[in-house]
Motif scaffolding. Sequence first.
Motif, PDB file in Angstrom:
ATOM      1  N   MET A 139       0.831  -1.208   0.000  1.00  0.00           N
ATOM      2  CA  MET A 139       0.000   0.000   0.000  1.00  0.00           C
ATOM      3  C   MET A 139       0.863   1.255   0.000  1.00  0.00           C
ATOM      4  SD  MET A 139      -2.928  -1.259   2.697  1.00  0.00           S
ATOM      5  CE  MET A 139      -3.920   0.217   2.580  1.00  0.00           C
ATOM      6  N   LEU A 140       1.942   1.221   0.756  1.00  0.00           N
ATOM      7  CA  LEU A 140       2.833   2.384   0.777  1.00  0.00           C
ATOM      8  C   LEU A 140       3.570   2.540  -0.540  1.00  0.00           C
ATOM      9  CD1 LEU A 140       4.302   2.032   4.382  1.00  0.00           C
ATOM     10  CD2 LEU A 140       2.502   3.578   3.606  1.00  0.00           C
ATOM     11  N   SER A 141       3.984   1.426  -1.149  1.00  0.00           N
ATOM     12  CA  SER A 141       4.701   1.498  -2.420  1.00  0.00           C
ATOM     13  C   SER A 141       3.801   2.010  -3.541  1.00  0.00           C
ATOM     14  CB  SER A 141       5.258   0.120  -2.789  1.00  0.00           C
ATOM     15  OG  SER A 141       6.142  -0.349  -1.796  1.00  0.00           O
ATOM     16  N   ALA A 142       2.526   1.639  -3.505  1.00  0.00           N
ATOM     17  CA  ALA A 142       1.582   2.090  -4.536  1.00  0.00           C
ATOM     18  C   ALA A 142       1.080   3.506  -4.304  1.00  0.00           C
ATOM     19  CB  ALA A 142       0.390   1.132  -4.603  1.00  0.00           C
ATOM     20  N   GLY A 143       1.417   4.098  -3.164  1.00  0.00           N
ATOM     21  CA  GLY A 143       0.956   5.457  -2.877  1.00  0.00           C
ATOM     22  C   GLY A 143      -0.507   5.530  -2.519  1.00  0.00           C
ATOM     23  N   ALA A 144      -1.056   4.457  -1.952  1.00  0.00           N
ATOM     24  CA  ALA A 144      -2.472   4.449  -1.600  1.00  0.00           C
ATOM     25  C   ALA A 144      -2.790   5.429  -0.475  1.00  0.00           C
ATOM     26  CB  ALA A 144      -2.898   3.035  -1.200  1.00  0.00           C
ATOM     27  N   HIS A 145      -1.788   5.826   0.288  1.00  0.00           N
ATOM     28  CA  HIS A 145      -2.007   6.735   1.419  1.00  0.00           C
ATOM     29  C   HIS A 145      -1.914   8.204   1.018  1.00  0.00           C
ATOM     30  CE1 HIS A 145       2.293   6.427   0.892  1.00  0.00           C
ATOM     31  NE2 HIS A 145       2.470   7.478   1.680  1.00  0.00           N
ATOM     32  N   THR A 146      -1.544   8.500  -0.204  1.00  0.00           N
ATOM     33  CA  THR A 146      -1.344   9.880  -0.641  1.00  0.00           C
ATOM     34  C   THR A 146      -2.656  10.477  -1.125  1.00  0.00           C
ATOM     35  OG1 THR A 146       0.885   9.286  -1.334  1.00  0.00           O
ATOM     36  CG2 THR A 146       0.008  11.384  -2.134  1.00  0.00           C
ATOM     37  N   GLY A 147      -3.068  11.565  -0.505  1.00  0.00           N
ATOM     38  CA  GLY A 147      -4.290  12.239  -0.905  1.00  0.00           C
ATOM     39  C   GLY A 147      -4.018  13.418  -1.824  1.00  0.00           C
ATOM     40  N   THR A 148      -4.844  14.429  -1.734  1.00  0.00           N
ATOM     41  CA  THR A 148      -4.709  15.632  -2.556  1.00  0.00           C
ATOM     42  C   THR A 148      -4.505  16.838  -1.636  1.00  0.00           C
ATOM     43  OG1 THR A 148      -7.106  15.996  -2.568  1.00  0.00           O
ATOM     44  CG2 THR A 148      -6.192  14.626  -4.328  1.00  0.00           C
ATOM     45  N   ARG A 149      -4.372  18.000  -2.254  1.00  0.00           N
ATOM     46  CA  ARG A 149      -4.217  19.234  -1.470  1.00  0.00           C
ATOM     47  C   ARG A 149      -5.539  19.692  -0.855  1.00  0.00           C
ATOM     48  NH1 ARG A 149       0.727  21.682  -2.390  1.00  0.00           N
ATOM     49  NH2 ARG A 149       1.915  20.819  -4.149  1.00  0.00           N
ATOM     50  N   ASN A 150      -6.638  19.302  -1.465  1.00  0.00           N
ATOM     51  CA  ASN A 150      -7.956  19.674  -0.946  1.00  0.00           C
ATOM     52  C   ASN A 150      -8.518  18.540  -0.112  1.00  0.00           C
ATOM     53  OD1 ASN A 150      -7.762  22.066  -2.460  1.00  0.00           O
ATOM     54  ND2 ASN A 150      -8.640  21.043  -4.269  1.00  0.00           N
ATOM     55  N   SER A 151      -9.494  18.868   0.717  1.00  0.00           N
ATOM     56  CA  SER A 151     -10.129  17.854   1.546  1.00  0.00           C
ATOM     57  C   SER A 151     -11.605  18.176   1.707  1.00  0.00           C
ATOM     58  CB  SER A 151      -9.455  17.764   2.922  1.00  0.00           C
ATOM     59  OG  SER A 151      -9.648  18.971   3.638  1.00  0.00           O
ATOM     60  N   ASP A 152     -12.395  17.120   1.794  1.00  0.00           N
ATOM     61  CA  ASP A 152     -13.825  17.267   2.038  1.00  0.00           C
ATOM     62  C   ASP A 152     -14.093  17.164   3.537  1.00  0.00           C
ATOM     63  OD1 ASP A 152     -16.751  15.873   2.182  1.00  0.00           O
ATOM     64  OD2 ASP A 152     -16.579  17.158   0.413  1.00  0.00           O
ATOM     65  N   SER A 153     -15.088  17.876   3.990  1.00  0.00           N
ATOM     66  CA  SER A 153     -15.365  17.886   5.430  1.00  0.00           C
ATOM     67  C   SER A 153     -15.740  16.501   5.948  1.00  0.00           C
ATOM     68  CB  SER A 153     -16.493  18.880   5.729  1.00  0.00           C
ATOM     69  OG  SER A 153     -17.670  18.523   5.022  1.00  0.00           O
ATOM     70  N   ASN A 154     -16.385  15.698   5.111  1.00  0.00           N
ATOM     71  CA  ASN A 154     -16.781  14.357   5.540  1.00  0.00           C
ATOM     72  C   ASN A 154     -15.623  13.364   5.531  1.00  0.00           C
ATOM     73  OD1 ASN A 154     -19.506  15.109   5.863  1.00  0.00           O
ATOM     74  ND2 ASN A 154     -19.883  14.804   3.664  1.00  0.00           N
ATOM     75  N   MET A 155     -14.499  13.746   4.930  1.00  0.00           N
ATOM     76  CA  MET A 155     -13.348  12.846   4.858  1.00  0.00           C
ATOM     77  C   MET A 155     -12.311  13.141   5.939  1.00  0.00           C
ATOM     78  SD  MET A 155     -13.556  10.541   2.461  1.00  0.00           S
ATOM     79  CE  MET A 155     -11.829  10.094   2.273  1.00  0.00           C
ATOM     80  N   LYS A 156     -12.614  14.059   6.831  1.00  0.00           N
ATOM     81  CA  LYS A 156     -11.626  14.445   7.850  1.00  0.00           C
ATOM     82  C   LYS A 156     -11.268  13.290   8.782  1.00  0.00           C
ATOM     83  CE  LYS A 156     -12.515  19.411   8.036  1.00  0.00           C
ATOM     84  NZ  LYS A 156     -12.939  20.560   8.880  1.00  0.00           N
TER      85      LYS A 156
END
Length: 278
Positions: free
Chosen positions: A21-38
């Motif tokens: 998961m770390l090698s595939a970058g599954a933990h990397t999000g974006t610069r923006n965030s949704d309030s429900n995803m906090k």
Amino acid sequence: MAAFATLPPSLQPKEEDIQMMLSAGAHTGTRNSDSNMKEYIWRRRNDGIHILNIGKTWEKLMLAARVIVAIENPEDVIAISARPYGMRAVLKFAHYTGSRSIAGRFTPGTFTNQITKQFREPRLLVVTDPRTDSQAVKESSFVNLPVIALCDSDSPLQYVDIAIPCNNKGKHSIGLMYWFLAREVLRLRGTVSRQVDWDVPVDLFFHRDPDELNKAAEEQAVEEVPIVAGYGEEIAIVEDIVEGDAGVTYQDSGPVPDASYGAGWEGGAAADPDESGW
């Protein structure tokens, strides 16, 4: 593994799963965030990129797999991806789990208009991106269809029942999530044993660029061309001739004829026809 204490021992991940998961970058999000995803965001880096909680990702993967297995008929599950990076993943997921898939553009009315040829009545929907597949998610709300979605840090969660927090914009991350989901579904069904590794490589779920495939096919075709005896020597001789006469090596065509070769022909070739009696 304290983050997975709520899961039974059989559902807890191995160290190799976390490394993948770390090698595939599954933990990397974006610069923006949704309030429900906090609640799924672990922290934010100095460059503004949000980092997702891998523990939450694995818990939601296990929950989604248990929901998929609860459907008696596997064909009542539909995996959808309008994003090109997820098309190959949903096709492979449907192939190994026995479900159905829609790769590419989603036709409006597929779940609501009975007149259309593509009309379907599934019991569960799996989408790659709630924003890209928004039409399918919206129609699922009209027919009370539960939705499982791969959600990034900025994904909307409206009409989404189970959100799997992960990077849904990278081809390796999308392929790995569907590979994990398919493997866990087969394990819960008893088709694949937990004691041995799944014999299907994760590379089959990754998107492959057509240009890269054509280039690889051309390289393989060049390597498979048979080498004809003497072909390389002739090419070398031609290259020497093109570069110049200096240092040219010609092939041996036999002994050079001596001076007596063709003696007696001098007069015959230039003789007058009248003198020869013709």
